[in-house]
Motif scaffolding. Structure first.
Motif, PDB file in Angstrom:
ATOM      1  N   PHE A 242     111.820  -6.918  78.160  1.00 47.43           N
ATOM      2  CA  PHE A 242     111.390  -6.584  79.546  1.00 47.43           C
ATOM      3  C   PHE A 242     110.679  -5.414  79.333  1.00 47.43           C
ATOM      4  O   PHE A 242     111.307  -4.278  78.873  1.00 47.43           O
ATOM      5  CB  PHE A 242     113.004  -6.496  80.369  1.00 47.43           C
ATOM      6  N   ALA A 243     109.333  -5.417  79.865  1.00 47.75           N
ATOM      7  CA  ALA A 243     108.497  -4.317  79.765  1.00 47.75           C
ATOM      8  C   ALA A 243     107.739  -4.010  81.003  1.00 47.75           C
ATOM      9  O   ALA A 243     107.967  -4.920  82.131  1.00 47.75           O
ATOM     10  CB  ALA A 243     107.712  -4.363  78.518  1.00 47.75           C
ATOM     11  N   PHE A 244     106.655  -3.367  80.894  1.00 49.99           N
ATOM     12  CA  PHE A 244     105.309  -3.109  82.363  1.00 49.99           C
ATOM     13  C   PHE A 244     104.364  -3.745  81.631  1.00 49.99           C
ATOM     14  O   PHE A 244     104.061  -3.317  80.419  1.00 49.99           O
ATOM     15  CB  PHE A 244     105.570  -1.569  82.680  1.00 49.99           C
ATOM     16  N   GLU A 245     103.670  -4.214  82.555  1.00 51.72           N
ATOM     17  CA  GLU A 245     102.355  -4.861  82.352  1.00 51.72           C
ATOM     18  C   GLU A 245     101.319  -3.584  81.440  1.00 51.72           C
ATOM     19  O   GLU A 245     100.842  -4.250  80.440  1.00 51.72           O
ATOM     20  CB  GLU A 245     101.622  -5.326  83.433  1.00 51.72           C
ATOM     21  N   SER A 246     101.299  -2.587  81.864  1.00 52.58           N
ATOM     22  CA  SER A 246     100.327  -1.616  81.329  1.00 52.58           C
ATOM     23  C   SER A 246     101.053  -1.324  79.854  1.00 52.58           C
ATOM     24  O   SER A 246     100.254  -0.799  79.007  1.00 52.58           O
ATOM     25  CB  SER A 246     100.619  -0.423  82.101  1.00 52.58           C
ATOM     26  N   GLN A 247     102.473  -1.386  79.435  1.00 53.19           N
ATOM     27  CA  GLN A 247     102.776  -1.288  78.075  1.00 53.19           C
ATOM     28  C   GLN A 247     102.424  -2.160  77.195  1.00 53.19           C
ATOM     29  O   GLN A 247     102.319  -2.076  75.794  1.00 53.19           O
ATOM     30  CB  GLN A 247     104.376  -1.123  78.197  1.00 53.19           C
ATOM     31  N   VAL A 248     102.212  -3.427  77.354  1.00 57.75           N
ATOM     32  CA  VAL A 248     102.083  -4.497  76.703  1.00 57.75           C
ATOM     33  C   VAL A 248     100.608  -5.281  77.067  1.00 57.75           C
ATOM     34  O   VAL A 248     100.374  -6.349  76.242  1.00 57.75           O
ATOM     35  CB  VAL A 248     103.026  -5.933  76.810  1.00 57.75           C
ATOM     36  N   GLU A 249      99.694  -4.947  77.800  1.00 55.29           N
ATOM     37  CA  GLU A 249      98.513  -5.702  78.137  1.00 55.29           C
ATOM     38  C   GLU A 249      97.624  -5.817  77.063  1.00 55.29           C
ATOM     39  O   GLU A 249      97.191  -6.870  76.698  1.00 55.29           O
ATOM     40  CB  GLU A 249      97.635  -5.031  79.179  1.00 55.29           C
ATOM     41  N   GLY A 250      97.557  -4.805  75.977  1.00 55.10           N
ATOM     42  CA  GLY A 250      96.783  -4.905  74.882  1.00 55.10           C
ATOM     43  C   GLY A 250      97.487  -5.908  73.959  1.00 55.10           C
ATOM     44  O   GLY A 250      96.569  -6.726  73.100  1.00 55.10           O
ATOM     45  N   LEU A 251      98.832  -5.904  73.863  1.00 52.19           N
ATOM     46  CA  LEU A 251      99.436  -6.596  72.886  1.00 52.19           C
ATOM     47  C   LEU A 251      99.142  -8.286  73.254  1.00 52.19           C
ATOM     48  O   LEU A 251      99.025  -9.138  72.416  1.00 52.19           O
ATOM     49  CB  LEU A 251     100.902  -6.570  72.493  1.00 52.19           C
ATOM     50  N   LEU A 252      98.842  -8.536  74.625  1.00 47.72           N
ATOM     51  CA  LEU A 252      98.928  -9.749  75.174  1.00 47.72           C
ATOM     52  C   LEU A 252      97.494 -10.252  75.002  1.00 47.72           C
ATOM     53  O   LEU A 252      97.453 -11.652  74.742  1.00 47.72           O
ATOM     54  CB  LEU A 252      99.162  -9.781  76.992  1.00 47.72           C
ATOM     55  N   ARG A 253      96.480  -9.460  75.135  1.00 48.41           N
ATOM     56  CA  ARG A 253      95.120  -9.841  74.700  1.00 48.41           C
ATOM     57  C   ARG A 253      94.966 -10.190  73.672  1.00 48.41           C
ATOM     58  O   ARG A 253      94.197 -11.162  73.179  1.00 48.41           O
ATOM     59  CB  ARG A 253      94.131  -8.576  75.298  1.00 48.41           C
ATOM     60  N   GLU A 254      95.540  -9.401  72.536  1.00 42.43           N
ATOM     61  CA  GLU A 254      95.505  -9.833  70.983  1.00 42.43           C
ATOM     62  C   GLU A 254      96.240 -10.861  70.677  1.00 42.43           C
ATOM     63  O   GLU A 254      96.127 -11.373  69.496  1.00 42.43           O
ATOM     64  CB  GLU A 254      95.947  -8.373  70.328  1.00 42.43           C
ATOM     65  N   GLY A 255      97.122 -11.488  71.469  1.00 40.84           N
ATOM     66  CA  GLY A 255      97.955 -12.593  71.442  1.00 40.84           C
ATOM     67  C   GLY A 255      99.147 -12.352  70.265  1.00 40.84           C
ATOM     68  O   GLY A 255      99.699 -13.259  70.039  1.00 40.84           O
ATOM     69  N   ARG A 256      99.575 -11.104  70.190  1.00 42.35           N
ATOM     70  CA  ARG A 256     100.735 -10.739  69.370  1.00 42.35           C
ATOM     71  C   ARG A 256     101.775 -10.849  70.383  1.00 42.35           C
ATOM     72  O   ARG A 256     103.043 -10.781  69.732  1.00 42.35           O
ATOM     73  CB  ARG A 256     100.534  -9.212  69.098  1.00 42.35           C
TER      74      ARG A 256
END
Length: 298
Positions: A242-256
């Protein structure tokens, strides 16, 4: 009885504010052993015990509480009077102490701090990282950073940024072994990374859609008290986080990381700088508030 000086009382107040000799000693610039000796000397001169002390805790006695209630406001008035002299300078000086949750510091506060310090080289900022909601005044902080929904009604609050939205994420490797949940209730059958608050409570994940609100008691092999650690564990495939979008947006873009249940993830009020209403605001806090009022840093 020999005369009790301002230094003696300042040491007493530091201990009373922090309930911890190490932190109190750091505030006034001495060693914990020297501070402990100063307190013993003060108590001997008063012939009164001001604190109850064990190896694990420090608390005020009834006598100590009474002294604190009288001396604390007087010292704050003195600090305000001295700090008010900053109005005669072009640049504020002194230390601004801010209590902040770790996620808020990482997601929102640091750009403001770096920009402010670049403009005000004579100012200092001390960040106290604490996920628990603390008594800011009692702990000696000038301001705090928290979500808008958690603020006490008697605080003045200033928005630091936009609303924050939650995100449920896991690694691609995780979903090679486990199905993607289609509803929040299916999380009960999947390994999740739990978050424990400072008071010992395990966070129940919150969801909302179409007027329906849910809280899900999740389970899993790992429990943490730091969100960034939980995200790292998700990257390693341990479970859903469970996280916040701003914490993981880069990791989501990279597909990680892969996001699920996005249509169930609600928005929350963003982070706010909050502070108590005082007759005389510290000049460095006033300058920081004015800096925030000019808009988000680049």
């Amino acid at each position: 009885m020999s005369k009790i000086g301002a230094t003696d009382l300042a040491s007493f107040l530091a201990i009373a504010n922090h309930k911890n000799f190490r932190r109190a000693a750091a505030e006034i610039g001495c060693t914990p052993s020297a501070l402990s000796h100063a307190l013993r000397t003060l108590e001997e001169r008063l012939n009164l015990r001001l604190f109850n002390r064990t190896t694990r805790s420090v608390s005020l006695t009834e006598v100590g509480e009474r002294l604190y209630s009288r001396v604390g406001p007087a010292f704050r008035d003195i600090e305000d009077a001295i700090d008010d002299l900053n109005s005669f300078r072009d640049q504020p000086v002194g230390t601004l102490r801010i209590n902040v949750a770790r996620a808020a510091a990482q997601m929102e506060l640091l750009p403001w701090v770096s920009g402010f310090l670049a403009e005000h080289p004579d100012a200092n900022i001390e960040l106290g990282i604490d996920n628990a909601i603390v008594d800011m005044v009692a702990e000696g902080y000038d301001a705090g950073i928290r979500f808008g929904e958690t603020l006490a009604q008697d605080m003045i609050a200033i928005s630091l940024g936009p609303r924050q939205r939650t995100a449920i994420v896991a690694s691609p490797a995780f979903f090679e072994k486990h199905p993607r949940p289609r509803s929040p209730k299916q999380l009960k059958d999947l390994p999740c990374i739990r978050f424990r608050f400072e008071d010992g409570r395990i966070y129940a994940w919150e969801f909302a859609r179409g007027g329906i609100e849910l809280k899900v008691e999740i389970d899993g092999p790992l429990t943490v008290n730091d969100q960034e650690l939980g995200i790292s564990a998700a990257l390693d495939g341990i479970g859903l986080a469970f996280a916040f979008e701003s914490q993981v947006e880069g990791l989501l873009r990279e597909g990680r990381l892969i996001r699920v249940l996005a249509d169930w993830c609600p928005y929350y009020p963003g982070f706010y700088l909050y502070y108590p209403s005082r007759r005389q605001m510290p000049a460095v806090l006033r300058a920081f508030i004015e800096y925030i009022g000019r808009g988000r840093p680049a």
